[in-house]
Design a protein around this motif. Structure first.
Motif, PDB file in Angstrom:
ATOM      1  N   PRO A 122      11.206 -21.836 -17.306  1.00  0.00           N
ATOM      2  CA  PRO A 122      10.561 -21.156 -18.224  1.00  0.00           C
ATOM      3  C   PRO A 122       9.763 -22.140 -19.338  1.00  0.00           C
ATOM      4  CG  PRO A 122      12.956 -20.765 -18.233  1.00  0.00           C
ATOM      5  CD  PRO A 122      12.505 -21.737 -17.107  1.00  0.00           C
ATOM      6  N   THR A 123       8.978 -21.650 -19.862  1.00  0.00           N
ATOM      7  CA  THR A 123       8.224 -22.681 -20.889  1.00  0.00           C
ATOM      8  C   THR A 123       9.076 -22.857 -22.133  1.00  0.00           C
ATOM      9  OG1 THR A 123       6.858 -20.793 -21.923  1.00  0.00           O
ATOM     10  CG2 THR A 123       6.024 -21.941 -19.873  1.00  0.00           C
ATOM     11  N   ILE A 124       8.874 -23.905 -22.828  1.00  0.00           N
ATOM     12  CA  ILE A 124       9.586 -24.205 -24.108  1.00  0.00           C
ATOM     13  C   ILE A 124       9.251 -22.839 -25.080  1.00  0.00           C
ATOM     14  CG2 ILE A 124      10.134 -25.589 -25.941  1.00  0.00           C
ATOM     15  CD1 ILE A 124      11.215 -26.639 -23.437  1.00  0.00           C
ATOM     16  N   LYS A 125       8.169 -22.677 -25.203  1.00  0.00           N
ATOM     17  CA  LYS A 125       7.353 -21.511 -26.327  1.00  0.00           C
ATOM     18  C   LYS A 125       8.434 -20.378 -25.827  1.00  0.00           C
ATOM     19  CE  LYS A 125       3.534 -19.202 -27.918  1.00  0.00           C
ATOM     20  NZ  LYS A 125       2.396 -18.812 -27.909  1.00  0.00           N
ATOM     21  N   GLN A 126       8.301 -20.009 -24.646  1.00  0.00           N
ATOM     22  CA  GLN A 126       8.778 -18.695 -23.938  1.00  0.00           C
ATOM     23  C   GLN A 126      10.363 -18.729 -24.553  1.00  0.00           C
ATOM     24  OE1 GLN A 126       8.276 -18.237 -19.801  1.00  0.00           O
ATOM     25  NE2 GLN A 126       9.293 -16.374 -19.679  1.00  0.00           N
ATOM     26  N   ILE A 127      11.068 -19.761 -24.325  1.00  0.00           N
ATOM     27  CA  ILE A 127      12.492 -19.854 -24.673  1.00  0.00           C
ATOM     28  C   ILE A 127      12.788 -19.730 -26.069  1.00  0.00           C
ATOM     29  CG2 ILE A 127      14.521 -21.373 -24.633  1.00  0.00           C
ATOM     30  CD1 ILE A 127      13.681 -22.447 -21.920  1.00  0.00           C
ATOM     31  N   PHE A 128      11.960 -20.402 -27.020  1.00  0.00           N
ATOM     32  CA  PHE A 128      12.058 -20.251 -28.212  1.00  0.00           C
ATOM     33  C   PHE A 128      11.907 -19.007 -28.918  1.00  0.00           C
ATOM     34  CE2 PHE A 128      12.260 -24.887 -28.816  1.00  0.00           C
ATOM     35  CZ  PHE A 128      13.366 -25.013 -29.517  1.00  0.00           C
ATOM     36  N   VAL A 129      10.746 -18.441 -28.339  1.00  0.00           N
ATOM     37  CA  VAL A 129      10.351 -17.099 -28.789  1.00  0.00           C
ATOM     38  C   VAL A 129      11.526 -15.986 -28.432  1.00  0.00           C
ATOM     39  CG1 VAL A 129       8.667 -14.955 -28.472  1.00  0.00           C
ATOM     40  CG2 VAL A 129       7.722 -17.357 -28.492  1.00  0.00           C
ATOM     41  N   ARG A 130      11.964 -15.945 -27.034  1.00  0.00           N
ATOM     42  CA  ARG A 130      13.050 -15.117 -26.727  1.00  0.00           C
ATOM     43  C   ARG A 130      14.246 -15.208 -27.734  1.00  0.00           C
ATOM     44  NH1 ARG A 130      14.242 -13.420 -21.571  1.00  0.00           N
ATOM     45  NH2 ARG A 130      15.689 -11.749 -21.720  1.00  0.00           N
ATOM     46  N   ALA A 131      14.653 -16.547 -27.944  1.00  0.00           N
ATOM     47  CA  ALA A 131      15.827 -16.948 -28.718  1.00  0.00           C
ATOM     48  C   ALA A 131      15.777 -16.359 -30.116  1.00  0.00           C
ATOM     49  CB  ALA A 131      16.087 -18.433 -28.724  1.00  0.00           C
ATOM     50  N   TRP A 132      14.336 -16.643 -30.732  1.00  0.00           N
ATOM     51  CA  TRP A 132      14.296 -16.151 -32.035  1.00  0.00           C
ATOM     52  C   TRP A 132      14.184 -14.615 -32.220  1.00  0.00           C
ATOM     53  CZ3 TRP A 132      15.062 -17.292 -36.762  1.00  0.00           C
ATOM     54  CH2 TRP A 132      14.226 -16.965 -37.837  1.00  0.00           C
ATOM     55  N   VAL A 133      13.479 -14.174 -31.213  1.00  0.00           N
ATOM     56  CA  VAL A 133      13.791 -12.786 -31.427  1.00  0.00           C
ATOM     57  C   VAL A 133      14.980 -11.945 -31.448  1.00  0.00           C
ATOM     58  CG1 VAL A 133      12.979 -10.651 -30.082  1.00  0.00           C
ATOM     59  CG2 VAL A 133      11.328 -12.354 -30.400  1.00  0.00           C
ATOM     60  N   GLU A 134      15.855 -12.644 -30.404  1.00  0.00           N
ATOM     61  CA  GLU A 134      17.244 -12.437 -30.502  1.00  0.00           C
ATOM     62  C   GLU A 134      18.166 -12.623 -31.741  1.00  0.00           C
ATOM     63  OE1 GLU A 134      18.670 -10.410 -28.374  1.00  0.00           O
ATOM     64  OE2 GLU A 134      17.568 -10.751 -26.698  1.00  0.00           O
ATOM     65  N   VAL A 135      17.729 -13.730 -32.365  1.00  0.00           N
ATOM     66  CA  VAL A 135      18.378 -14.025 -33.586  1.00  0.00           C
ATOM     67  C   VAL A 135      17.916 -13.135 -34.866  1.00  0.00           C
ATOM     68  CG1 VAL A 135      18.432 -15.805 -35.521  1.00  0.00           C
ATOM     69  CG2 VAL A 135      19.005 -16.392 -33.157  1.00  0.00           C
ATOM     70  N   LYS A 136      16.692 -12.835 -34.691  1.00  0.00           N
ATOM     71  CA  LYS A 136      16.094 -11.837 -35.628  1.00  0.00           C
ATOM     72  C   LYS A 136      16.850 -10.485 -35.572  1.00  0.00           C
ATOM     73  CE  LYS A 136      11.570 -12.001 -35.199  1.00  0.00           C
ATOM     74  NZ  LYS A 136      10.256 -11.536 -35.449  1.00  0.00           N
ATOM     75  N   HIS A 137      17.010 -10.166 -34.494  1.00  0.00           N
ATOM     76  CA  HIS A 137      17.716  -8.775 -34.025  1.00  0.00           C
ATOM     77  C   HIS A 137      19.021  -8.839 -34.509  1.00  0.00           C
ATOM     78  CE1 HIS A 137      18.867  -5.172 -31.865  1.00  0.00           C
ATOM     79  NE2 HIS A 137      20.020  -5.861 -31.304  1.00  0.00           N
TER      80      HIS A 137
END
Length: 601
Positions: free
Chosen positions: A431-446
């Protein structure tokens, strides 16, 4: 306003495309006429504004599983201007049938052949133009993961979407999908014609990296120990990196309180000042301080999931889970429950067997969700050494698995399952770094959006209970919280749980996020030391571990109970989940606490 639906089979990169397409600005909302929350976003596409709805991943349009019926109901009740079909190019021979089904709906559609960057590794070659001629819709090869780094497929897809929306003035609704005459024989004939004309799959080509890794990671003897070792390493990383970051954020929040808030609120009456600083700020701040830990956890889980290793854990556990009346999918949903139990329970819709769904929903709430995680990291940091704490945290994960297994063994007879597991293992990916960070940040926002619905109300109520009546010492036995704690003390005393911890547990029923905020309010009102020091001064490690066990296993949060009732369509089932979890929590904590005391700890 125009309307687009994104549709495809599971594990085709549909969510990756959706997040890139919408800029990860999507929100979860209940769609009109539906009993399920769908991801949706509003954005500008060319000169057109459109709602984009991400539908659940399905294998067939005719509604065999719950998710497939959800998609069917959506298409029959929602007029659409465009359907974006996402398929995996590597598995095109098994996935084109879905595009052929959608073609019969006569709604404008665009087919995006995703993961085109992986196709050459598997000897798959496609002629997008010929497929477009057969399907009578635009067909574009692309990589949602890399966007324009892999050819110009992503830009071409956006252009095709904008052009189709511009041409489609009026939405179309399918009143009855069964009237579209989706015939299996005809589908098979058309699929074979497309594959013969436009697709070439080499029988000698294979992905050697995936094959070599699977020989090792899916080994019948070494596979499971390696998986649990990888999970333990993940907890070590989360704890080792997250704890200093959490301490740094806590320091910053304390500095703001001392340097800014206390001088501002000095003229305020002491009761109001205590409420605003000791109640609201300290309670919410204690939870907020754990954002780095939660972010790291989801970061690591994104790597495990997106790399393809999570699907292999289902394969590794399937034979064992089958003996419990479950299957590998139940194990994966339990792992996904580490983030939040609610979406994990909703994810059981992909299971076609009612018995399998019900039993899976019964065991998922024992997964150690992120709300419990911040409580446990705090307690382990306060009462255990840095060398011991990661092992303590890992043991709680093992207890969550054990609770699920015991539950499955006891109740599998009531929820029989004869549905075989069909599992497609994706190739290993980086997975790309951006992909991982976006995924993690979306989960944190949720996590923050979900928790903030309850934390403020919970912290306010707990603070008031600790300070009312006003003519008694705060957090004393004479306060409302003290009275409640004393009332439940006979039930929790055999577990080593004192009255202060009992109050936090009671409000943890609303949301587990309230537990830590409640502890900050309770101990902050009775002790000037830091929260960790105050708790460590009152209880020892045996009491702390018993408290964590009870927190892990007792009543799911209110939102989880609501979803259990909605998904099972049974208040009786939701009541069973609540009663059983309380009983199991009490028995487990009792055996641990009394056993530890008998051994002299």
């Amino acid at each position: 306003m125009k309307r687009i639906a994104v549709l495809g089979m599971p594990n085709t990169g549909k969510s990756t495309f959706f997040n890139r397409f919408t800029g990860a600005t999507a929100s979860v909302g209940n769609w009109a006429g539906m009993t399920v929350d769908l991801m949706m976003a509003t954005l500008k596409i060319g000169e057109v504004t459109a709602d984009v709805i991400d539908l659940p991943g399905i294998y067939d349009l005719r509604g065999f599983s719950e998710d497939e019926m959800v998609v069917q109901r959506f298409l029959e009740s929602t007029p659409l201007h465009l359907i974006i079909i996402i398929l995996n190019t590597v598995q095109i021979d098994r996935q084109l049938s879905l595009a052929l089904q959608i073609k019969r709906l006569q709604i404008p559609a665009i087919l995006l052949l995703n993961m085109a960057d992986e196709a050459p590794k598997f000897g798959v070659k496609v002629n997008a133009e010929k497929i477009a001629q057969h399907l009578e819709m635009p067909v574009i090869s692309m990589s949602a993961k890399y966007g324009n780094q892999y050819g110009k497929g992503y830009d071409a897809a956006i252009d095709a979407i904008a052009q189709t929306l511009h041409q489609q003035e009026h939405p179309i609704c399918v009143r009855n999908i069964s009237d579209c005459a989706i015939d299996d024989r005809q589908l098979a004939t058309e699929l074979d014609a497309i594959l013969q004309d436009a697709v070439h799959i080499s029988t000698q080509h294979s992905n050697t990296l995936t094959t070599r890794l699977d020989r090792f990671l899916l080994h019948p003897i070494l596979g499971l120990p390696l998986f649990f070792a990888a999970m333990y390493l993940m907890f070590q990383v989360v704890y080792t990196l997250g704890t200093p970051l959490q301490a740094f954020l806590s320091f910053g929040l304390d500095w703001i309180k001392v340097a800014a808030l206390e001088p501002v609120f000095t003229p305020f009456p002491s009761f109001l000042k205590g409420f605003l600083i000791g109640g609201l700020y300290d309670g919410i701040g204690t939870v907020v301080a754990f954002i780095p830990v939660i972010l790291l956890f989801f970061f690591c889980m994104a790597i495990v999931e997106d790399s393809g290793y999570l699907a292999r854990s289902a394969f590794l556990m399937d034979a064992f889970m089958e003996r419990l009346g479950l299957d590998g999918r139940s194990f994966v949903m339990s792992l996904m429950g580490f983030g939040c139990n609610v979406p994990a329970i909703m994810g059981t819709r992909v299971m076609r067997s009612p018995g399998l769904r019900m039993l899976s929903m019964l065991v998922i709430p024992f997964s150690l969700c992120s709300a419990r995680l911040n409580v446990f990291i705090f307690m382990t940091t306060a009462l255990f050494t840095p060398q011991v704490a990661p092992g303590v945290l890992f043991s709680l994960y093992l207890f969550s698995f054990a609770a699920a297994l015991v539950t499955a063994l006891l109740f599998k007879g009531q929820f029989p399952n004869h549905d075989p597991l069909v599992l497609e293992l994706p190739p290993y990916r980086f997975p790309t770094i951006k992909q991982i960070f976006v995924r993690a940040w979306v989960e944190v926002k949720h996590f923050l959006r979900w928790s903030n619905q309850f934390i403020i109300a919970g912290v306010v109520i707990i603070w008031l209970l600790n300070h009312l009546p006003m003519d008694v010492p705060p957090a004393s036995k004479q306060t409302l919280s003290g009275m409640i704690g004393q009332a439940v003390q006979p039930l929790l005393q055999p577990l080593g749980i004192n009255s202060q911890l009992a109050i936090a547990l009671i409000f943890g029923f609303v949301a587990k996020e309230v537990v830590l905020g409640g502890l900050a309010v309770i101990y902050g009102a009775s002790n000037d030391a830091g929260l960790g020091g105050a708790i460590a001064h009152q209880i020892d490690w045996v009491q702390a571990y018993s408290f964590m066990l009870f927190t892990l296993l007792y009543i799911p949060c209110l939102s989880t109970i609501a979803v259990l009732k909605r998904e099972s369509k049974s208040a009786k089932f939701a009541t069973l989940a609540v009663v059983w979890s309380i009983a199991l929590a009490w028995i487990t904590s009792f055996l641990f606490y009394q056993g530890a005391r008998l051994l002299g700890f």
